[in-house]
Write a protein that holds these residues in place. Structure first.
Motif, short mmCIF file in Angstrom:
data_model
loop_
_atom_site.label_atom_id
_atom_site.label_comp_id
_atom_site.label_asym_id
_atom_site.label_seq_id
_atom_site.Cartn_x
_atom_site.Cartn_y
_atom_site.Cartn_z
N GLN A 157 -27.71 -2.67 -4.44
CA GLN A 157 -27.72 -1.98 -3.15
C GLN A 157 -28.34 -0.59 -3.30
OE1 GLN A 157 -28.19 -2.59 -0.24
NE2 GLN A 157 -26.21 -2.99 0.76
N ARG A 158 -28.18 0.02 -4.47
CA ARG A 158 -28.84 1.31 -4.72
C ARG A 158 -30.36 1.14 -4.70
NH1 ARG A 158 -25.75 5.25 -8.65
NH2 ARG A 158 -23.59 4.85 -8.08
N VAL A 159 -30.85 0.02 -5.24
CA VAL A 159 -32.28 -0.26 -5.18
C VAL A 159 -32.73 -0.38 -3.72
CG1 VAL A 159 -34.12 -1.87 -5.82
CG2 VAL A 159 -32.25 -1.43 -7.42
N ALA A 160 -31.92 -1.07 -2.93
CA ALA A 160 -32.25 -1.23 -1.51
C ALA A 160 -32.28 0.12 -0.79
CB ALA A 160 -31.24 -2.17 -0.84
N ILE A 161 -31.35 1.02 -1.16
CA ILE A 161 -31.34 2.35 -0.56
C ILE A 161 -32.57 3.15 -1.00
CG2 ILE A 161 -30.12 4.57 -0.54
CD1 ILE A 161 -27.50 2.93 -0.69
N ALA A 162 -32.91 3.04 -2.28
CA ALA A 162 -34.12 3.72 -2.77
C ALA A 162 -35.35 3.21 -2.05
CB ALA A 162 -34.25 3.51 -4.28
N ARG A 163 -35.41 1.92 -1.81
CA ARG A 163 -36.54 1.32 -1.08
C ARG A 163 -36.62 1.89 0.34
NH1 ARG A 163 -35.82 -4.89 -0.65
NH2 ARG A 163 -34.15 -4.14 0.70
N ALA A 164 -35.46 2.13 0.95
CA ALA A 164 -35.45 2.72 2.29
C ALA A 164 -35.85 4.18 2.27
CB ALA A 164 -34.06 2.55 2.91
N LEU A 165 -35.48 4.89 1.21
CA LEU A 165 -35.75 6.33 1.12
C LEU A 165 -37.20 6.65 0.75
CD1 LEU A 165 -32.55 7.52 -0.79
CD2 LEU A 165 -33.19 8.21 1.53
N VAL A 166 -37.86 5.74 0.03
CA VAL A 166 -39.14 6.09 -0.60
C VAL A 166 -40.24 6.37 0.43
CG1 VAL A 166 -40.15 3.77 -0.85
CG2 VAL A 166 -40.55 5.53 -2.62
N THR A 167 -40.12 5.81 1.62
CA THR A 167 -41.13 6.07 2.66
C THR A 167 -40.84 7.37 3.40
OG1 THR A 167 -39.91 4.76 4.29
CG2 THR A 167 -41.58 3.61 3.00
N GLN A 168 -39.76 8.06 3.01
CA GLN A 168 -39.33 9.31 3.66
C GLN A 168 -39.23 9.12 5.18
OE1 GLN A 168 -42.49 11.69 1.74
NE2 GLN A 168 -40.88 12.69 0.56
N PRO A 169 -38.38 8.17 5.61
CA PRO A 169 -38.32 7.79 7.02
C PRO A 169 -37.62 8.84 7.87
CG PRO A 169 -36.58 6.68 5.81
CD PRO A 169 -37.41 7.41 4.78
N ALA A 170 -37.85 8.75 9.17
CA ALA A 170 -37.16 9.62 10.11
C ALA A 170 -35.68 9.26 10.19
CB ALA A 170 -37.80 9.51 11.50
N VAL A 171 -35.37 7.98 10.03
CA VAL A 171 -33.99 7.53 10.12
C VAL A 171 -33.82 6.25 9.30
CG1 VAL A 171 -34.45 6.26 12.26
CG2 VAL A 171 -32.10 6.87 11.70
N ILE A 172 -32.65 6.11 8.69
CA ILE A 172 -32.28 4.87 8.00
C ILE A 172 -31.18 4.19 8.80
CG2 ILE A 172 -31.16 3.90 5.95
CD1 ILE A 172 -32.58 5.98 4.26
N PHE A 173 -31.39 2.91 9.09
CA PHE A 173 -30.37 2.10 9.77
C PHE A 173 -29.73 1.18 8.74
CE2 PHE A 173 -33.18 3.23 13.28
CZ PHE A 173 -32.26 3.58 14.27
N GLY A 174 -28.40 1.19 8.71
CA GLY A 174 -27.65 0.32 7.81
C GLY A 174 -26.79 -0.65 8.60
N ASP A 175 -26.86 -1.92 8.25
CA ASP A 175 -26.03 -2.95 8.90
C ASP A 175 -25.05 -3.49 7.87
OD1 ASP A 175 -24.92 -4.81 10.54
OD2 ASP A 175 -26.77 -5.90 10.97
N GLU A 176 -23.80 -3.01 7.92
CA GLU A 176 -22.76 -3.40 6.96
C GLU A 176 -23.26 -3.27 5.52
OE1 GLU A 176 -19.74 -4.05 7.73
OE2 GLU A 176 -19.68 -4.80 9.77
N PRO A 177 -23.81 -2.12 5.12
CA PRO A 177 -24.42 -2.01 3.79
C PRO A 177 -23.46 -2.17 2.63
CG PRO A 177 -24.24 0.14 4.82
CD PRO A 177 -23.90 -0.86 5.88
N THR A 178 -22.14 -1.99 2.87
CA THR A 178 -21.18 -2.16 1.78
C THR A 178 -20.34 -3.43 1.96
OG1 THR A 178 -19.56 -0.78 2.95
CG2 THR A 178 -21.02 0.32 1.39
N GLY A 179 -20.72 -4.28 2.92
CA GLY A 179 -19.92 -5.45 3.24
C GLY A 179 -19.78 -6.46 2.12
N ALA A 180 -20.74 -6.49 1.19
CA ALA A 180 -20.71 -7.46 0.10
C ALA A 180 -20.22 -6.86 -1.21
CB ALA A 180 -22.10 -8.06 -0.10
N LEU A 181 -19.75 -5.60 -1.16
CA LEU A 181 -19.39 -4.90 -2.38
C LEU A 181 -17.87 -4.72 -2.51
CD1 LEU A 181 -22.07 -2.06 -2.30
CD2 LEU A 181 -22.20 -4.27 -3.48
N ASP A 182 -17.39 -4.67 -3.75
CA ASP A 182 -16.00 -4.33 -4.01
C ASP A 182 -15.77 -2.85 -3.74
OD1 ASP A 182 -15.33 -6.93 -4.71
OD2 ASP A 182 -15.86 -6.62 -6.82
N THR A 183 -14.51 -2.43 -3.82
CA THR A 183 -14.14 -1.08 -3.38
C THR A 183 -14.88 0.02 -4.12
OG1 THR A 183 -11.93 -1.89 -2.81
CG2 THR A 183 -12.19 0.49 -3.06
#
Length: 265
Positions: A157-183
């Motif tokens: 998921q950190r890779v996915a976040i880095a992929r979202a950040l690398v384009t330096q976007p105006a906004v990042i939208f997350g849809d249940e980004p921690t839903g598949a992760l343990d605490t």
């Protein structure tokens, strides 16, 4: 004064009387009902509500993945309704980042190649300094050549976040980004998102069922039956849970919502 507005003072996301209807006259469903809201640049907003409340439709309309039936969506000062499909696709690729519950990584590619994929798809040469900075930011500098299968769920998921950040976007939208992760990995991912807001001024909008995840946000927006029903600033887990209980959909003190077919944490 010349009347020019500071772009940093302008809302990065603005919905004006947005409605989204599905179906025909006999089976019409109102997924969003006259929703108006502005989200400031450099803030972290969580969107919550019961199943069927319109959360996903809100995200899809705000991010230009779906077009509203009526009303207008402005993102980074652009009226998305005025863009044709090709221009809208280009705009999403360049100005919007996405992080989903599923990591959506390509298993044959290394971490660095997964991160830079959006740039390559756009025909742009990745800036090595920016890529290195983003990998450092998400704590994966030592995993550049690893494949997704060699990483934990939290690291993927950190890779996915880095992929979202690398384009330096105006906004990042997350849809249940921690839903598949343990605490623990979920908390690490949420801290990473929080830091991207606090340190680099990223704007984040996240749909979640989890009051703990929502407590990392600056603001929680509640939806029910397609309408905005409330807002909590500087939320705590207890405040979020109380608000959800008022909606009559949240009775589990452990942050688990049971629907007919699933259990979400």
């Amino acid at each position: 004064m010349n009347g020019t507005q500071d772009p940093h003072a302008r809302p990065v996301v603005r919905l004006d009387a947005v409605s989204r209807l599905y179906g025909g006259p006999k089976n019409r469903v109102t997924a969003l009902d006259n929703v108006s809201i502005s989200l400031k640049r450099g803030t972290f907003t969580a969107v919550m509500g019961p199943s069927g409340s319109g959360k996903s439709t809100f995200l899809h309309c705000a991010a230009g993945l779906d077009r509203p039936t009526s009303g207008a969506v402005h993102l980074d000062g652009v009226d998305l309704g005025l863009l044709r499909e090709k221009a809208l696709t280009k705009f999403r690729r360049e100005r919007i980042g996405f992080v989903f519950q599923a990591f959506n990584l390509l298993p044959a590619l290394s971490v660095v190649d997964n991160v830079t994929l959006p740039l390559r798809l756009a025909g742009k040469r990745p800036n090595k300094a920016v890529v290195d900075e983003v990998l450092e930011q998400v704590g994966l500098s030592g995993k550049r050549r690893s494949r997704p299968g060699e990483l934990s769920g939290g690291q993927q998921q950190r890779v996915a976040i880095a992929r979202a950040l690398v384009t330096q976007p105006a906004v990042i939208f997350g849809d249940e980004p921690t839903g598949a992760l343990d605490t623990r990995p979920a908390a690490e991912v949420l801290m990473l998102v929080r830091q991207s807001v606090d340190v680099v001024g990223q704007t984040v909008v996240m749909v979640t069922h989890d009051p703990v995840a929502a407590s990392y946000a600056d603001r929680v927006v509640f939806l029910a039956d397609g309408r905005l029903t409330g807002v909590v600033d500087r939320p705590t887990v207890e405040q979020v849970t109380e608000q959800l209980q008022k909606l009559g959909t949240w009775g589990d003190p452990f942050g688990i919502q049971r629907t007919g077919h699933e259990v979400r944490r």
